[in-house]
Design a protein around this motif. Structure first.
Motif, PDB file in Angstrom:
ATOM      1  N   GLN A  42       0.057  -1.025   7.652  1.00  0.00           N
ATOM      2  CA  GLN A  42       0.972  -1.833   8.471  1.00  0.00           C
ATOM      3  C   GLN A  42       1.500  -3.038   7.705  1.00  0.00           C
ATOM      4  OE1 GLN A  42       1.387   0.817  10.944  1.00  0.00           O
ATOM      5  NE2 GLN A  42       2.285  -1.084  11.633  1.00  0.00           N
ATOM      6  N   LEU A  43       0.632  -3.693   6.920  1.00  0.00           N
ATOM      7  CA  LEU A  43       1.095  -4.835   6.132  1.00  0.00           C
ATOM      8  C   LEU A  43       2.100  -4.374   5.078  1.00  0.00           C
ATOM      9  CD1 LEU A  43       1.057  -7.807   5.346  1.00  0.00           C
ATOM     10  CD2 LEU A  43      -0.989  -7.326   3.945  1.00  0.00           C
ATOM     11  N   GLY A  44       1.834  -3.240   4.444  1.00  0.00           N
ATOM     12  CA  GLY A  44       2.784  -2.709   3.459  1.00  0.00           C
ATOM     13  C   GLY A  44       4.141  -2.430   4.082  1.00  0.00           C
ATOM     14  N   LEU A  45       4.129  -1.820   5.270  1.00  0.00           N
ATOM     15  CA  LEU A  45       5.395  -1.544   5.960  1.00  0.00           C
ATOM     16  C   LEU A  45       6.116  -2.829   6.350  1.00  0.00           C
ATOM     17  CD1 LEU A  45       4.473   1.463   8.277  1.00  0.00           C
ATOM     18  CD2 LEU A  45       5.832   1.502   6.178  1.00  0.00           C
ATOM     19  N   GLY A  47      10.305  -5.347   6.963  1.00  0.00           N
ATOM     20  CA  GLY A  47      10.644  -6.643   7.540  1.00  0.00           C
ATOM     21  C   GLY A  47      11.110  -7.672   6.544  1.00  0.00           C
ATOM     22  N   LYS A  48      10.551  -7.605   5.343  1.00  0.00           N
ATOM     23  CA  LYS A  48      10.815  -8.682   4.394  1.00  0.00           C
ATOM     24  C   LYS A  48      11.458  -8.219   3.097  1.00  0.00           C
ATOM     25  CE  LYS A  48       7.474 -11.765   6.323  1.00  0.00           C
ATOM     26  NZ  LYS A  48       6.711 -12.953   6.025  1.00  0.00           N
ATOM     27  N   GLN A  49      11.609  -6.913   2.910  1.00  0.00           N
ATOM     28  CA  GLN A  49      12.271  -6.350   1.732  1.00  0.00           C
ATOM     29  C   GLN A  49      11.649  -6.841   0.423  1.00  0.00           C
ATOM     30  OE1 GLN A  49      14.949  -3.942   1.807  1.00  0.00           O
ATOM     31  NE2 GLN A  49      13.998  -3.781   3.819  1.00  0.00           N
ATOM     32  N   THR A  50      10.335  -6.894   0.367  1.00  0.00           N
ATOM     33  CA  THR A  50       9.636  -7.272  -0.851  1.00  0.00           C
ATOM     34  C   THR A  50       8.905  -6.036  -1.382  1.00  0.00           C
ATOM     35  OG1 THR A  50       7.786  -8.082   0.475  1.00  0.00           O
ATOM     36  CG2 THR A  50       9.382  -9.712  -0.257  1.00  0.00           C
ATOM     37  N   ALA A  51       9.613  -5.265  -2.184  1.00  0.00           N
ATOM     38  CA  ALA A  51       9.091  -3.974  -2.656  1.00  0.00           C
ATOM     39  C   ALA A  51       7.814  -4.131  -3.470  1.00  0.00           C
ATOM     40  CB  ALA A  51      10.154  -3.248  -3.475  1.00  0.00           C
ATOM     41  N   ALA A  52       7.779  -5.064  -4.402  1.00  0.00           N
ATOM     42  CA  ALA A  52       6.604  -5.197  -5.268  1.00  0.00           C
ATOM     43  C   ALA A  52       5.345  -5.480  -4.447  1.00  0.00           C
ATOM     44  CB  ALA A  52       6.828  -6.289  -6.305  1.00  0.00           C
ATOM     45  N   ALA A  53       5.448  -6.383  -3.492  1.00  0.00           N
ATOM     46  CA  ALA A  53       4.290  -6.710  -2.653  1.00  0.00           C
ATOM     47  C   ALA A  53       3.910  -5.528  -1.774  1.00  0.00           C
ATOM     48  CB  ALA A  53       4.584  -7.943  -1.804  1.00  0.00           C
ATOM     49  N   ALA A  54       4.898  -4.850  -1.199  1.00  0.00           N
ATOM     50  CA  ALA A  54       4.620  -3.687  -0.344  1.00  0.00           C
ATOM     51  C   ALA A  54       3.943  -2.588  -1.145  1.00  0.00           C
ATOM     52  CB  ALA A  54       5.918  -3.175   0.277  1.00  0.00           C
ATOM     53  N   ILE A  55       4.438  -2.318  -2.349  1.00  0.00           N
ATOM     54  CA  ILE A  55       3.856  -1.275  -3.200  1.00  0.00           C
ATOM     55  C   ILE A  55       2.425  -1.636  -3.567  1.00  0.00           C
ATOM     56  CG2 ILE A  55       3.992  -0.304  -5.536  1.00  0.00           C
ATOM     57  CD1 ILE A  55       7.081  -0.242  -5.099  1.00  0.00           C
ATOM     58  N   GLN A  56       2.192  -2.886  -3.879  1.00  0.00           N
ATOM     59  CA  GLN A  56       0.837  -3.325  -4.233  1.00  0.00           C
ATOM     60  C   GLN A  56      -0.124  -3.106  -3.065  1.00  0.00           C
ATOM     61  OE1 GLN A  56       0.490  -7.523  -5.087  1.00  0.00           O
ATOM     62  NE2 GLN A  56      -1.471  -7.255  -6.115  1.00  0.00           N
ATOM     63  N   VAL A  57       0.279  -3.457  -1.861  1.00  0.00           N
ATOM     64  CA  VAL A  57      -0.583  -3.297  -0.685  1.00  0.00           C
ATOM     65  C   VAL A  57      -0.816  -1.821  -0.379  1.00  0.00           C
ATOM     66  CG1 VAL A  57      -0.679  -3.647   1.828  1.00  0.00           C
ATOM     67  CG2 VAL A  57      -0.029  -5.542   0.328  1.00  0.00           C
ATOM     68  N   LEU A  58       0.240  -1.010  -0.435  1.00  0.00           N
ATOM     69  CA  LEU A  58       0.082   0.422  -0.138  1.00  0.00           C
ATOM     70  C   LEU A  58      -0.760   1.109  -1.216  1.00  0.00           C
ATOM     71  CD1 LEU A  58       3.659   1.102   1.211  1.00  0.00           C
ATOM     72  CD2 LEU A  58       1.541   1.116   2.542  1.00  0.00           C
ATOM     73  N   ARG A  59      -0.593   0.706  -2.460  1.00  0.00           N
ATOM     74  CA  ARG A  59      -1.424   1.257  -3.543  1.00  0.00           C
ATOM     75  C   ARG A  59      -2.892   0.903  -3.296  1.00  0.00           C
ATOM     76  NH1 ARG A  59       0.765  -0.774  -8.574  1.00  0.00           N
ATOM     77  NH2 ARG A  59       2.327   0.838  -8.328  1.00  0.00           N
ATOM     78  N   ARG A  60      -3.131  -0.322  -2.863  1.00  0.00           N
ATOM     79  CA  ARG A  60      -4.501  -0.738  -2.529  1.00  0.00           C
ATOM     80  C   ARG A  60      -5.056   0.133  -1.402  1.00  0.00           C
ATOM     81  NH1 ARG A  60      -5.076  -6.550  -0.397  1.00  0.00           N
ATOM     82  NH2 ARG A  60      -6.710  -6.034   1.075  1.00  0.00           N
ATOM     83  N   GLY A  61      -4.215   0.455  -0.426  1.00  0.00           N
ATOM     84  CA  GLY A  61      -4.644   1.334   0.657  1.00  0.00           C
ATOM     85  C   GLY A  61      -5.040   2.705   0.147  1.00  0.00           C
ATOM     86  N   LEU A  62      -4.290   3.227  -0.818  1.00  0.00           N
ATOM     87  CA  LEU A  62      -4.616   4.545  -1.376  1.00  0.00           C
ATOM     88  C   LEU A  62      -5.844   4.503  -2.265  1.00  0.00           C
ATOM     89  CD1 LEU A  62      -1.094   6.024  -2.021  1.00  0.00           C
ATOM     90  CD2 LEU A  62      -2.798   6.777  -0.367  1.00  0.00           C
ATOM     91  N   GLU A  63      -6.150   3.361  -2.825  1.00  0.00           N
ATOM     92  CA  GLU A  63      -7.408   3.238  -3.569  1.00  0.00           C
ATOM     93  C   GLU A  63      -8.590   3.318  -2.608  1.00  0.00           C
ATOM     94  OE1 GLU A  63      -6.885  -0.396  -5.750  1.00  0.00           O
ATOM     95  OE2 GLU A  63      -5.519   0.546  -7.182  1.00  0.00           O
TER      96      GLU A  63
END
Length: 198
Positions: free
Chosen positions: A44-47, A52-68
């Motif tokens: 949800q934070l990644g989305l 909501g905020k169009q910050t791809a780098a931060a979203a990718i980092q959070v979603l990657r962390r989720g997949l870890e």
């Protein structure tokens, strides 16, 4: 005020829906301080960071962390792929992630349609008319938790494309994904429109 990770996540989602994006982000982050390995909060934070905020780098980092945390979560796989696709990131990785999501959740019409859109976009056919759809855990069948799987994204098992029923990467594969999406959800607007354009 709610207590517990689930209550914070639900409150954050409500704030997000009401347009209170900063408050929602704070609540997701608070939930993650309580439970740093909470896949739904990471999703949800990644989305929120992307939609909501169009910050791809931060979203990718959070979603990657989720997949870890959970490398076989089809929701995280599909949403990570979507952010990569929409932000102009690694489209080969996005395609791989969509395929893994579909292999794990073969009845997910949105993930199928998103994969089809990516396949069309990589070729010289008319541009797809359907933007990739965010996938939320509530749209999936309960599949049990696999958060105890200690595998990094780089070592995630690959899934046979034949098992998914979508081989290759051309327009024929895109047609197949749209047809499969329509089998799962006969009135799926994106699948219908994109198949008609092919």
């Amino acid at each position: 005020e709610p207590h517990g990770v689930t209550a914070l996540r639900n409150w954050a989602r409500r704030c997000e829906v009401d347009g209170q994006l900063d408050k929602a982000q704070t609540l997701y982050e608070e939930a993650l301080r309580m439970s740093p390995r909470d896949g739904p909060s990471l999703n949800q934070l990644g989305l929120l960071l992307w939609d909501g905020k169009q910050t791809a780098a931060a979203a990718i980092q959070v979603l990657r962390r989720g997949l870890e945390v959970d490398p076989v979560d089809p929701v995280l796989l599909a949403n990570y792929a979507r952010v990569l696709e929409e932000s102009g990131g690694d489209l080969r990785l996005a395609q791989t992630l969509y395929r893994r999501a579909v292999a794990l959740q073969p009845h997910d019409a949105n993930a199928l349609c998103n994969l089809g859109c990516l396949l069309v976009g990589q070729h010289s056919a008319p541009r797809n008319t359907h933007n990739p759809v965010a996938i939320h855990p509530s749209t999936h069948l309960a599949s049990g938790s696999s958060s105890d799987v200690a595998v990094s994204l780089q070592h995630t098992a690959t899934y046979s494309e034949e098992g998914v029923g979508i081989g290759g990467s051309g327009l024929d594969a895109a047609r197949d994904t749209f047809r499969r999406a329509l089998q799962m959800a006969p009135f799926h607007g994106g699948a219908t429109a994109n198949l008609a354009m092919l």
